[in-house]
Design a protein around this motif. Sequence first.
Motif, short mmCIF file in Angstrom:
data_model
loop_
_atom_site.label_atom_id
_atom_site.label_comp_id
_atom_site.label_asym_id
_atom_site.label_seq_id
_atom_site.Cartn_x
_atom_site.Cartn_y
_atom_site.Cartn_z
N LEU A 73 34.51 56.37 30.27
CA LEU A 73 34.79 55.04 30.80
C LEU A 73 34.56 55.04 32.31
O LEU A 73 35.00 55.94 33.02
CB LEU A 73 36.24 54.63 30.49
CG LEU A 73 36.61 54.57 29.01
CD1 LEU A 73 38.10 54.34 28.84
CD2 LEU A 73 35.81 53.47 28.32
N THR A 74 33.87 54.03 32.80
CA THR A 74 33.56 53.97 34.23
C THR A 74 34.66 53.27 35.01
O THR A 74 34.84 53.55 36.19
CB THR A 74 32.21 53.26 34.47
OG1 THR A 74 32.26 51.98 33.85
CG2 THR A 74 31.06 54.07 33.90
N ASP A 75 35.39 52.39 34.35
CA ASP A 75 36.49 51.68 35.02
C ASP A 75 37.69 52.63 35.14
O ASP A 75 38.21 53.14 34.14
CB ASP A 75 36.86 50.43 34.23
CG ASP A 75 37.95 49.63 34.92
OD1 ASP A 75 39.13 49.96 34.69
OD2 ASP A 75 37.61 48.69 35.67
N ARG A 76 38.09 52.85 36.37
CA ARG A 76 39.16 53.82 36.64
C ARG A 76 40.48 53.45 35.96
O ARG A 76 41.16 54.34 35.44
CB ARG A 76 39.35 53.89 38.16
CG ARG A 76 40.05 55.07 38.62
CD ARG A 76 40.05 55.11 40.13
NE ARG A 76 40.36 56.45 40.55
CZ ARG A 76 40.38 56.82 41.80
NH1 ARG A 76 40.11 55.96 42.76
NH2 ARG A 76 40.68 58.06 42.11
N LYS A 77 40.84 52.17 35.97
CA LYS A 77 42.09 51.75 35.34
C LYS A 77 42.04 51.93 33.83
O LYS A 77 43.00 52.37 33.22
CB LYS A 77 42.40 50.29 35.69
CG LYS A 77 42.89 50.09 37.09
CD LYS A 77 43.25 48.65 37.35
CE LYS A 77 43.70 48.48 38.79
NZ LYS A 77 44.10 47.11 39.08
N GLU A 78 40.92 51.60 33.24
CA GLU A 78 40.76 51.78 31.79
C GLU A 78 40.78 53.26 31.41
O GLU A 78 41.35 53.64 30.39
CB GLU A 78 39.47 51.12 31.31
CG GLU A 78 39.50 49.60 31.33
CD GLU A 78 40.61 49.03 30.46
OE1 GLU A 78 40.76 49.47 29.29
OE2 GLU A 78 41.34 48.16 30.95
N ARG A 79 40.15 54.07 32.26
CA ARG A 79 40.16 55.52 32.00
C ARG A 79 41.58 56.07 32.08
O ARG A 79 42.01 56.85 31.23
CB ARG A 79 39.24 56.25 32.98
CG ARG A 79 39.12 57.72 32.68
CD ARG A 79 38.07 58.44 33.52
NE ARG A 79 38.25 58.25 34.94
CZ ARG A 79 37.37 57.68 35.77
NH1 ARG A 79 36.22 57.23 35.32
NH2 ARG A 79 37.62 57.55 37.05
N LYS A 133 44.33 54.44 31.60
CA LYS A 133 45.05 53.92 30.43
C LYS A 133 44.71 54.74 29.18
O LYS A 133 45.59 55.11 28.40
CB LYS A 133 44.67 52.45 30.23
CG LYS A 133 45.43 51.73 29.18
CD LYS A 133 45.01 50.24 29.18
CE LYS A 133 45.55 49.51 28.00
NZ LYS A 133 45.11 48.11 27.98
#
Length: 114
Positions: free
Chosen positions: A52-58, A60
Motif C-alpha cells: 500500500l502506498t498510502d501511509r495511513k492505509e498501510r 491501518k
Amino acid sequence: ERKPITQPSPACMQAAIDKRDNSIITSWTAFGSTGNTALSARRDALKAAWNLTDRKERAKATGAAWEAFKKTSRDARKMFNEGRRTAWKQFYTDRKGCRAQGDDNSSEGADSQL
C-alpha cells in the motif's frame, strides 16, 4: 476384622496415562497448527500492507494484521490450556478408579510450562 489393602492396578494406570497424555498431545498439536496458520496469515497480511502506498492505509493494515495475530494466538493458547486442564481432571478421576492416588506422583504443574 481389617479389610485387605487393595493394590493399585498397573494396567489401569497405564491406560489412564495414555488417555491423559494422548489428549494433551492432541491439544498441543492443534495449538502448533493454529500457531503456524496465524504466523502465515500475519506474514502475508504484513507483506500486503507494505504494497500500500498510502501511509495511513498501510498503518491501518499493519495494525489489523498484528491484532488478528494476537487474537488468534490468545484463543489458541486458551484452547490448549482448557484441553490440558480437562485431560488432567479426567486423569485424576481415572487414577482414583485405579486405586493409585498415593502411589502416583504425577504433576500437572509440569505441563503448565508447555
